[in-house]
Design a protein around this motif. Structure first.
Motif, PDB file in Angstrom:
ATOM      1  N   SER A   1      19.462 -40.432  -2.735  1.00  0.00           N
ATOM      2  CA  SER A   1      18.696 -39.285  -2.265  1.00  0.00           C
ATOM      3  C   SER A   1      19.416 -38.013  -2.647  1.00  0.00           C
ATOM      4  CB  SER A   1      18.538 -39.384  -0.747  1.00  0.00           C
ATOM      5  OG  SER A   1      18.567 -38.085  -0.196  1.00  0.00           O
ATOM      6  N   LEU A   2      18.667 -37.048  -3.152  1.00  0.00           N
ATOM      7  CA  LEU A   2      19.288 -35.798  -3.600  1.00  0.00           C
ATOM      8  C   LEU A   2      19.051 -34.672  -2.599  1.00  0.00           C
ATOM      9  CD1 LEU A   2      18.738 -35.474  -7.437  1.00  0.00           C
ATOM     10  CD2 LEU A   2      20.871 -35.739  -6.195  1.00  0.00           C
ATOM     11  N   ALA A   3      18.814 -35.019  -1.326  1.00  0.00           N
ATOM     12  CA  ALA A   3      18.520 -33.965  -0.347  1.00  0.00           C
ATOM     13  C   ALA A   3      19.770 -33.157  -0.040  1.00  0.00           C
ATOM     14  CB  ALA A   3      17.980 -34.591   0.931  1.00  0.00           C
ATOM     15  N   VAL A   4      19.562 -31.896   0.362  1.00  0.00           N
ATOM     16  CA  VAL A   4      20.693 -31.047   0.726  1.00  0.00           C
ATOM     17  C   VAL A   4      21.213 -31.420   2.108  1.00  0.00           C
ATOM     18  CG1 VAL A   4      21.400 -28.667   1.119  1.00  0.00           C
ATOM     19  CG2 VAL A   4      19.750 -29.195  -0.659  1.00  0.00           C
ATOM     20  N   TRP A   5      20.286 -31.770   2.959  1.00  0.00           N
ATOM     21  CA  TRP A   5      20.659 -31.992   4.361  1.00  0.00           C
ATOM     22  C   TRP A   5      20.383 -33.428   4.748  1.00  0.00           C
ATOM     23  CZ3 TRP A   5      23.590 -30.283   7.870  1.00  0.00           C
ATOM     24  CH2 TRP A   5      23.368 -30.584   9.221  1.00  0.00           C
ATOM     25  N   HIS A   6      21.453 -34.131   5.098  1.00  0.00           N
ATOM     26  CA  HIS A   6      21.303 -35.520   5.534  1.00  0.00           C
ATOM     27  C   HIS A   6      21.566 -35.660   7.016  1.00  0.00           C
ATOM     28  CE1 HIS A   6      22.043 -36.462   1.175  1.00  0.00           C
ATOM     29  NE2 HIS A   6      20.955 -37.162   1.445  1.00  0.00           N
ATOM     30  N   GLY A   7      21.720 -34.573   7.716  1.00  0.00           N
ATOM     31  CA  GLY A   7      22.084 -34.647   9.127  1.00  0.00           C
ATOM     32  C   GLY A   7      23.595 -34.607   9.302  1.00  0.00           C
ATOM     33  N   PHE A   8      24.041 -34.665  10.574  1.00  0.00           N
ATOM     34  CA  PHE A   8      25.484 -34.606  10.840  1.00  0.00           C
ATOM     35  C   PHE A   8      26.095 -35.973  10.597  1.00  0.00           C
ATOM     36  CE2 PHE A   8      24.276 -30.729  13.076  1.00  0.00           C
ATOM     37  CZ  PHE A   8      25.256 -29.881  12.620  1.00  0.00           C
ATOM     38  N   THR A   9      26.164 -36.339   9.329  1.00  0.00           N
ATOM     39  CA  THR A   9      26.696 -37.644   8.981  1.00  0.00           C
ATOM     40  C   THR A   9      28.210 -37.559   8.853  1.00  0.00           C
ATOM     41  OG1 THR A   9      26.364 -37.084   6.698  1.00  0.00           O
ATOM     42  CG2 THR A   9      24.625 -38.365   7.756  1.00  0.00           C
ATOM     43  N   LEU A  10      28.818 -38.719   8.692  1.00  0.00           N
ATOM     44  CA  LEU A  10      30.277 -38.755   8.535  1.00  0.00           C
ATOM     45  C   LEU A  10      30.726 -38.012   7.272  1.00  0.00           C
ATOM     46  CD1 LEU A  10      32.620 -39.688  10.114  1.00  0.00           C
ATOM     47  CD2 LEU A  10      32.498 -41.930   9.008  1.00  0.00           C
ATOM     48  N   PRO A  11      30.048 -38.230   6.125  1.00  0.00           N
ATOM     49  CA  PRO A  11      30.478 -37.464   4.933  1.00  0.00           C
ATOM     50  C   PRO A  11      30.408 -35.966   5.153  1.00  0.00           C
ATOM     51  CG  PRO A  11      28.978 -39.217   4.300  1.00  0.00           C
ATOM     52  CD  PRO A  11      29.012 -39.210   5.791  1.00  0.00           C
ATOM     53  N   PHE A  12      29.410 -35.490   5.875  1.00  0.00           N
ATOM     54  CA  PHE A  12      29.312 -34.052   6.126  1.00  0.00           C
ATOM     55  C   PHE A  12      30.485 -33.584   6.962  1.00  0.00           C
ATOM     56  CE2 PHE A  12      27.501 -30.358   8.436  1.00  0.00           C
ATOM     57  CZ  PHE A  12      27.289 -29.559   7.327  1.00  0.00           C
ATOM     58  N   MET A  13      30.843 -34.405   7.934  1.00  0.00           N
ATOM     59  CA  MET A  13      32.015 -34.080   8.750  1.00  0.00           C
ATOM     60  C   MET A  13      33.265 -33.999   7.868  1.00  0.00           C
ATOM     61  SD  MET A  13      31.089 -33.555  11.666  1.00  0.00           S
ATOM     62  CE  MET A  13      29.677 -33.743  12.696  1.00  0.00           C
ATOM     63  N   MET A  14      33.383 -34.965   6.942  1.00  0.00           N
ATOM     64  CA  MET A  14      34.543 -34.952   6.052  1.00  0.00           C
ATOM     65  C   MET A  14      34.566 -33.659   5.240  1.00  0.00           C
ATOM     66  SD  MET A  14      34.311 -38.901   4.849  1.00  0.00           S
ATOM     67  CE  MET A  14      35.482 -38.898   3.516  1.00  0.00           C
ATOM     68  N   SER A  15      33.387 -33.223   4.796  1.00  0.00           N
ATOM     69  CA  SER A  15      33.312 -31.966   4.044  1.00  0.00           C
ATOM     70  C   SER A  15      33.810 -30.805   4.887  1.00  0.00           C
ATOM     71  CB  SER A  15      31.869 -31.684   3.623  1.00  0.00           C
ATOM     72  OG  SER A  15      31.514 -32.475   2.530  1.00  0.00           O
ATOM     73  N   LEU A  16      33.361 -30.779   6.133  1.00  0.00           N
ATOM     74  CA  LEU A  16      33.772 -29.675   7.012  1.00  0.00           C
ATOM     75  C   LEU A  16      35.269 -29.710   7.253  1.00  0.00           C
ATOM     76  CD1 LEU A  16      30.934 -29.486   9.708  1.00  0.00           C
ATOM     77  CD2 LEU A  16      31.292 -28.093   7.664  1.00  0.00           C
ATOM     78  N   VAL A  17      35.796 -30.926   7.496  1.00  0.00           N
ATOM     79  CA  VAL A  17      37.244 -31.052   7.719  1.00  0.00           C
ATOM     80  C   VAL A  17      38.000 -30.566   6.483  1.00  0.00           C
ATOM     81  CG1 VAL A  17      39.115 -32.717   8.011  1.00  0.00           C
ATOM     82  CG2 VAL A  17      37.050 -32.911   9.384  1.00  0.00           C
TER      83      VAL A  17
END
Lengths: 114, 950
Positions: free
Chosen positions: B498-514
Motif C-alpha cells: 500500500s502506498l498510502a501516506v497515513w497508515h494510522g499510529f502503527t509501530l513503524p510510524f512510532m519508530m519514525s517519530l522516535v
C-alpha cells in the motif's frame, strides 16, 4: 636437394641474426633483426614447399588445378610481413637514434659497461 | 518507428551526442548545453514512449548477432524502463545545472562529451539483454566516471579520487565478469531471459556460492558498500554536477540495480542473506554515523549516499518480496532527494566559495530559495512525513519488524538498530541544514554569498517538487511507475503493498517519530563536539580505508614488482634477449625430443646457380654479423646482399610478388639505414688486448653456441617440413575461387585484397600507426651536437648544395621520376591479375620521391614537389575502409568484393573489381607511410642546421 640449400640458408641467416641480436651495440641489433626477418620470411615461405615455374597466377578461363600452382597462402603472409618488417626496422632505428640522443651512447642499455 | 527501433535509438543517441559534443569549439558553452540537453530530452521522450508496452507487463526485445553464442540484445521491461527514465530525466536536469555551474575557463566539450557517453553507458547496462553486455557497459561506466571525476585534472585530489574510483570499481567489474561467466556456465546461456527463468537451477548448483560472491563483489564495489566505500568520499573532488549525477542517481545505483535485477535468481538463500543483508546493515549504520562527523558538505552527502545504498542493499538482502519493493521504491526516492541536495551543495560552494560546514553559517538570509529547497530535500532524506523519503523508510521499518532470518537474535535486534541508524540520518540532515543555513552571519567567506542564477535553481526545484508530490500523493504519481518496475522484477511473486501516506499510529510510524526525535536530540548534544571542528568520528576505530588502499597499492605495484625485478629480472637488454632465444630453443626442442622429427628424402635436383647464389648470400650474412660493430656501412651493404639473394630465392621458387616487394623494400630499407648512420656515434678505434679478448671470450663462446643452436634448429626444422609433401590445405580453395569470386588471376593479390582483406586492412593500419610513431618520435629527437659537425669528406664543401655533388647522375635521376611513377601505377593496376599490387606499387612510388631527394636535396624537392604523407595515409586508410563499408549498402558483409564489367571506349570489357579501390587505398597508405618515415629522418639534419643559424 634445393631444399637443403634453402634450409642451410635459413640456418645461416638465423644464426647470424641471433648472434647480432645478442651484441651490445644498437646498430648490431638492428642489422641482426633485419637478417632474422629474412630468415623468418624464407621459413614461412618454405612452409608452402619449393616449386619451380608454378607461380600462383591462374589462367583467365577454365577451372584451375590447385596442384599445378605453388601455395599462395604463405606468399600472401610473407608479402605483408616484408612491408611491416620495413616499418618495424624504421621504428627500431628511430627509437635507437632517440635513445642515443638522450643517453649519449649507442649501447643497448643506454650506458657504457663499467 | 517500432518500439524496437526506438530502443536502439535510445541507446545510440547519447553516444552520437557525445561524439558531436567533442567536436564543438571549446568556448561553445551554450551550444554544448543545448546539444546535451536536447539529447537528454530526446532520450527521455523516447524512454517515455515505452510505457505503453511495459505497462502491459510486456518486454521489448531487440537482438542481433554480436559474438558467437552471444547476441547483442536489448531488453526493456518495467524495471529497466523505470531506470532509463531516472537516468535520462536526472541527466537532463544535471545538464541544465552544469551550464551554470561550470566556469568559462572549463573545457566544456570534454565535460559534455564524457557526460553524454556516461549516460549512454548507463542506459547500456540498464537496457542490456544479456549478462556479458551488462558487464561491457558496466566497465564503460567505470571508465567514463573515471574521466568525469578527474575532469579537473590539474587538481591532484581529483586525479587521486578518479584513480581510486577506477581501481576499486574496475576490480569489482572483473569479479563481476567472473561471476557472470560462472552463471553463464550454470545456465548454459548469458541471455537475461533464460537466466531469470533458471533461478532454481542456479541456487542448487554447487557453483552457486562462487557466482554469488563474485557478483556481489562487483555490486558492492560499484555501490560503495562497506568495506569498499572509501572511493566515494574521495570522488567528491569531481565537479558537483558529476557528483549529483554519478553519486546519487546513476553510477552508484548500478550495484543495487544489478542486485535487484538478479534478485529472483540469486536471493532466497541463507548465503544471500548473510552476504547481502549483513553488508547492507553494516554499511547503512556505519555510513549514517560517519556522515554526522563530516565537515565537508559533499563529504557528508557522500557518506549519506553510502548509508542509503546500504539501506537498499539491506532491504534486498532480507529475502522478502515486500522488502524488495521497498528497495526499488527507495532507489527512486533517493535519486530525487540526493541529486537535489548535491546540487544545493554545489550552489553553496559556487556562491559562497567554500563547502566547509565549520565556516558556513546563516546562509538562509543570503539565499532563501536555495535554503528552502535544501531544507525540503534534507527533510525527505531524514524521512519526515509527507515527503517521499518517509514512505520508503516506513516500508523499511515495517519490514525490519518481522524478520525470519537464520539468526533470531539479530532479527530481534534489527528494529532497534535501524531506528538508531534512522536517528543518525536525522542528525546529519540537521547538521547539513543547520550548519549551512542557520546561525549568525558568516564571517570571512571567500565570496559574498548570494542567490544562485534563476536557471541553476530550476533543476533543484523540479526534483524537490517531485519529492513533495510523491510524498503527498504517492498512489497517483509514483504508483504506476513502481508497479511496472516491481512487477518486472518479482513477476508472479509481487506482493500486495500500500502506498498510502497515513497508515494510522502503527509501530513503524512510532519508530519514525522516535528516530526524528532521537536524531534531533543527538544533534543537539553533539553541537559542542562538532563546533570544535574535529576531523574524525568518535568511537570509530581509527582505520583509514584510504590509507590501507594506498598501502596495498604501493606494496603490490611497487615493492613486490621491484622485488621480483631485483631477483629474477634485469633491466639490461642482452640478457633479456638471450633468455627469450634460449626459451624459444627449449620450447622448440622439447616436442622434438618427445616425438622425433619425420624426415623424407625428396628427389629434387640441385640447382648449381642457386647454390652459388646462397654461398654468396651466406658469406654476406656472416660478414654482416662480423662487421656490424666497427664497419657499419660494410655491414649494411652485406646485409642487403643477403636480402638480394633472398629476393632471388623468391623469384626462383615461383613467388614473383614476393620478389618484387622484397626488392623494393630492400631499396627503401637501405636508404633508411643510411640516413640513420649519420646519427650514430663514432666507434672508438679497436685496440686488441689479450686481457680484453680473454674477458670477452666466455660471453662470445656462449652467444656463438646459442646462435649456432638457433640456426641449426631452424635449418633442421625447415628441411624436415620441406622434405615432407604438403597435404591439401585451404590454399586450394583460394586457387579455385580466385577468379570466379575474387575476379583476379593473381591469387596472392586476391588473397590480400579480397579473401583476407580484413587482415590487410589491419596491416596497413599498423603500418600507418608505425609511421606516425616514427614521425612523432623524430619531432622530439634532439641529435647530439657532435653529430652535427660536417664529416671530414664534406669539409671545404660548405656553401654548395648537396645536389652539386651528383651533377650528372642528378640529371638522370630527375628524369627518372616520371618513369618510376608510371612503373608504380603500372604495378598497382596490373596487380590483380599479374605480379604487382598496392604494396609494391606504393613503395615504388616512394622510391621515385626518395630518388628526387637524393638528386636535388631536401630544399630543392620541397620547393617543387609537395608530398603530404599524413594526408595520403588518411585518404588511403579511409578509401580501404570505405570499400569495405560499401559492401554493406548491397547487404553483403564487410569487404565483400564485387566485379563490374565495364565497357568504356578504348577499354572494352574492362574488369573493375571493387578490390581495386581497396588496393588503391593500400597503395596510397604505403606511399604516405614510407615517405613520412624517410622524409622525417631526412629532415633531421635540416632542422638541426636551422637551429644553429637562427
Amino acid at each position: 636437394m634445393n631444399e637443403v640449400v634453402v634450409a642451410c640458408a635459413i640456418g645461416v641467416l638465423t644464426a647470424s641474426g641471433v648472434w647480432l641480436l645478442l651484441r651490445p651495440r644498437t646498430f648490431q641489433v638492428a642489422i641482426g633483426l633485419s637478417l632474422l626477418s629474412y630468415a623468418v620470411n624464407l621459413f614461412i615461405f618454405a612452409m608452402g614447399r619449393l616449386r619451380i615455374g608454378a607461380a600462383p597466377i591462374v589462367a583467365a578461363a577454365g577451372t584451375p588445378d590447385p596442384a599445378a600452382f605453388a601455395d599462395p597462402l604463405p606468399q600472401a603472409l610473407v608479402l605483408t610481413a616484408i612491408v611491416i618488417g620495413f616499418a618495424t626496422t624504421a621504428l627500431l632505428l628511430v627509437v635507437l637514434l632517440a635513445a642515443r640522443g638522450l643517453t649519449g651512447t649507442d649501447h643497448v642499455d643506454g650506458r657504457e659497461p663499467e | 518507428m517500432s518500439h524496437e527501433h526506438l530502443t536502439l535509438l535510445l541507446l545510440a543517441v547519447p553516444f552520437v551526442g557525445s561524439v558531436v559534443a567533442m567536436f564543438l569549439p571549446a568556448n561553445a558553452r551554450n551550444a554544448e548545453a543545448w546539444l546535451a540537453g536536447g539529447i537528454a530530452v530526446i532520450a527521455l521522450v523516447v524512454a517515455v514512449t515505452g510505457y505503453g508496452v511495459v505497462e502491459q507487463g510486456d518486454v521489448i526485445r531487440v537482438a542481433f548477432l554480436w559474438l558467437p553464442h552471444v547476441d547483442f540484445s536489448l531488453r526493456v521491461d518495467g524495471y529497466a524502463w523505470m531506470f532509463s527514465l531516472v537516468v535520462t530525466g536526472i541527466g537532463f536536469l544535471v545538464v541544465l545545472y552544469a551550464r551554470y555551474y561550470l566556469s568559462p575557463q572549463d573545457a566544456v566539450p570534454r565535460f559534455y562529451a564524457f557526460l553524454l557517453a556516461f549516460m549512454g553507458s548507463m542506459l547500456g547496462v540498464v537496457l542490456s539483454g544479456n549478462l556479458i553486455q551488462i558487464v561491457f557497459f558496466w566497465e564503460l561506466t567505470s571508465l567514463f566516471s573515471f574521466l568525469l571525476i578527474g575532469y579537473w585534472h590539474h587538481n591532484a585530489a581529483a586525479r587521486e579520487g578518479a584513480r581510486m574510483a577506477l581501481i576499486v570499481t574496475s576490480a569489482g567489474g572483473l569479479c563481476l565478469l567472473g561471476g557472470v561467466l560462472v552463471v553463464g556456465h550454470i545456465v548454459g546461456s548469458y541471455d537475461l531471459d533464460r537466466v531469470l527463468r533458471a533461478g532454481d537451477v542456479i541456487r542448487t548448483h554447487p557453483l552457486y556460492v562462487t557466482a554469488l560472491v563474485l557478483i556481489v563483489l562487483g555490486a558492492f564495489t560499484k555501490s560503495a558498500q562497506f568495506p569498499f566505500h572509501f572511493w566515494l568520499p574521495n570522488a567528491m573532488s569531481a565537479p558537483t554536477p558529476v557528483s549529483a549525477y554519478l553519486h546519487s542517481a546513476a553510477m552508484v545505483k548500478l550495484g543495487v540495480f544489478l542486485l535487484a535485477r538478479l534478485w529472483p535468481v540469486l536471493s532466497g538463500t541463507d548465503e544471500w542473506m548473510w552476504l547481502v543483508g549483513a553488508t547492507g546493515l553494516v554499511t547503512f549504520v556505519f555510513g549514517a554515523y560517519a556522515a554526522i562527523f563530516q565537515n565537508d558538505l559533499k563529504g557528508l552527502l557522500a557518506y549519506s549516499t553510502i548509508s542509503h545504498l546500504g539501506l537498499i542493499t539491506l532491504l534486498l538482502g532480507l529475502n522478502s518480496p515486500l522488502a524488495a519493493v521497498a528497495a526499488i521504491f527507495h532507489m527512486m526516492n533517493h535519486a530525487t532527494f540526493k541529486a537535489s541536495l548535491f546540487m544545493a551543495a554545489g550552489v553553496i560552494d559556487h556562491e559562497a566559495g567554500t563547502r566547509d560546514i565549520r565556516r558556513l553559517s546563516g546562509l538562509v538570509r543570503f539565499m532563501p530559495i536555495t535554503a528552502t529547497l535544501a531544507m525540503v530535500a534534507a527533510a525527505a532524506m531524514a524521512g519526515v512525513p509527507l515527503l517521499n523519503g518517509f514512505l520508503s523508510k516506513e516500508m523499511f521499518f515495517a519490514e525490519s519488524l518481522h524478520l525470519a532470518g537464520p539468526a533470531p537474535l539479530l532479527d530481534r535486534a534489527m528494529p532497534y538498530l535501524v531506528t538508531v541508524a534512522g536517528a543518525f540520518t536525522v542528525a546529519y540532515a540537521l547538521r547539513f541544514i543547520h550548519g549551512a543555513f542557520f546561525g549568525p552571519d558568516p564571517v570571512d567567506l571567500p565570496r559574498t554569498p548570494h542567490e544562485a542564477p534563476r536557471w541553476m535553481r530550476v533543476p533543484i526545484e523540479v526534483l524537490v517538487l517531485a519529492c513533495v508530490v510523491v510524498g503527498v500523493f504517492p498512489a497517483v504519481t509514483i504508483g504506476p511507475l513502481l508497479r511496472v518496475a516491481v512487477r518486472a522484477v518479482l513477476g508472479p511473486d509481487t506482493p500486495a503493498y500500500s502506498l498510502a501516506v497515513w497508515h494510522g499510529f502503527t509501530l513503524p510510524f512510532m519508530m519514525s517519530l522516535v528516530a526524528l526525535a532521537g536524531g534531533a536530540l543527538l544533534y543537539y548534544m553533539l553541537r559542542g563536539y562538532l563546533a570544535r571542528g574535529a576531523d574524525d568520528a568518535p568511537l570509530l576505530p581509527d582505520i583509514d580505508a584510504r590509507r590501507i588502499f594506498d598501502r596495498v597499492l604501493v606494496t603490490v605495484s611497487w615493492r613486490w614488482a621491484r622485488a621480483i625485478e631485483r631477483r629474477v629480472a634485469t633491466t639490461r637488454l642482452s640478457p633479456q634477449l638471450r633468455l627469450i632465444v634460449v626459451a624459444a630453443l627449449v620450447a622448440g626442442a622439447w616436442p622434438l625430443w618427445q616425438r622425433g622429427l619425420p624426415f623424407d628424402v625428396t628427389a629434387s635436383t640441385l640447382d648449381p646457380a642457386l647454390t652459388i647464389a646462397w654461398i654468396v648470400g651466406a658469406a654476406c650474412a656472416i660478414g654482416a654479423a662480423w662487421q656490424a660493430k666497427f664497419h657499419r656501412l660494410t655491414a649494411l651493404i652485406l646485409a642487403s646482399g643477403a636480402g638480394l639473394v633472398t629476393c632471388i630465392t623468391f623469384v626462383w621458387f615461383s613467388a614473383p610478388d614476393l620478389a618484387l616487394t622484397q626488392l623494393a623494400v630492400e631499396l627503401v630499407t637501405a636508404v633508411l639505414l643510411l640516413l640513420g648512420l649519420r646519427w650514430l656515434p663514432k666507434r672508438v678505434p679497436f685496440q686488441w688486448t689479450l686481457a680484453g679478448a680473454r674477458a670477452a671470450l666466455p660471453r662470445r663462446v656462449r652467444d656463438l653456441a646459442i646462435a649456432l643452436a638457433a640456426g641449426g634448429g631452424m635449418a633442421t626444422l625447415a628441411y624436415a617440413v620441406m622434405s615432407v609433401p604438403a597435404g591439401r590445405t585451404i590454399s586450394d580453395f583460394f586457387v579455385m575461387h580466385a577468379l570466379p569470386e575474387g575476379g583476379g588471376t593473381n591469387v596472392v593479390n586476391v588473397i590480400l585484397v579480397d579473401f583476407r582483406g580484413f587482415d590487410t586492412l589491419g596491416e596497413i593500419t599498423v603500418l600507418g600507426a608505425v609511421a606516425v610513431a616514427v614521425y612523432s618520435l623524430l619531432r622530439r629527437f634532439r641529435p647530439p651536437a657532435e653529430s652535427l659537425e660536417p664529416l671530414p669528406q664534406q669539409r671545404g664543401l660548405r656553401g654548395r648544395r648537396s645536389g652539386d655533388d651528383l651533377l650528372l647522375p642528378g640529371v638522370i635521376m630527375r628524369g627518372m621520376f616520371a618513369a618510376i611513377v608510371v612503373l608504380a601505377l603500372y604495378l598497382l593496376l596490373r596487380g590483380h591479375d599479374l605480379p604487382g599490387g598496392g604494396f609494391v606499387g606504393g613503395i615504388t612510388f616512394a622510391i621515385a620521391v626518395i630518388v628526387q631527394y637524393m638528386a636535388g636535396g631536401t630544399r630543392f624537392v620541397e620547393d617543387r614537389l609537395r608530398i603530404r604523407p599524413v594526408r595520403l595515409m588518411g585518404i588511403g586508410l579511409a578509401l580501404a575502409a570505405a570499400t569495405g563499408v560499401g559492401a554493406w549498402f548491397f547487404a553483403h558483409p564487410f569487404l565483400t568484393s564485387h566485379v563490374a564489367h565495364v565497357d568504356v571506349p578504348l577499354f572494352a570489357g574492362l574488369h573493375l573489381p571493387t578490390a581495386l579501390f581497396f588496393d588503391v587505398g593500400v597503395f596510397l597508405l604505403v606511399i604516405g607511410a614510407t615517405s613520412l618515415i624517410l622524409i622525417a629522418l631526412a629532415h633531421q639534419l635540416l632542422r638541426a642546421h636551422r637551429r644553429d643559424q637562427p
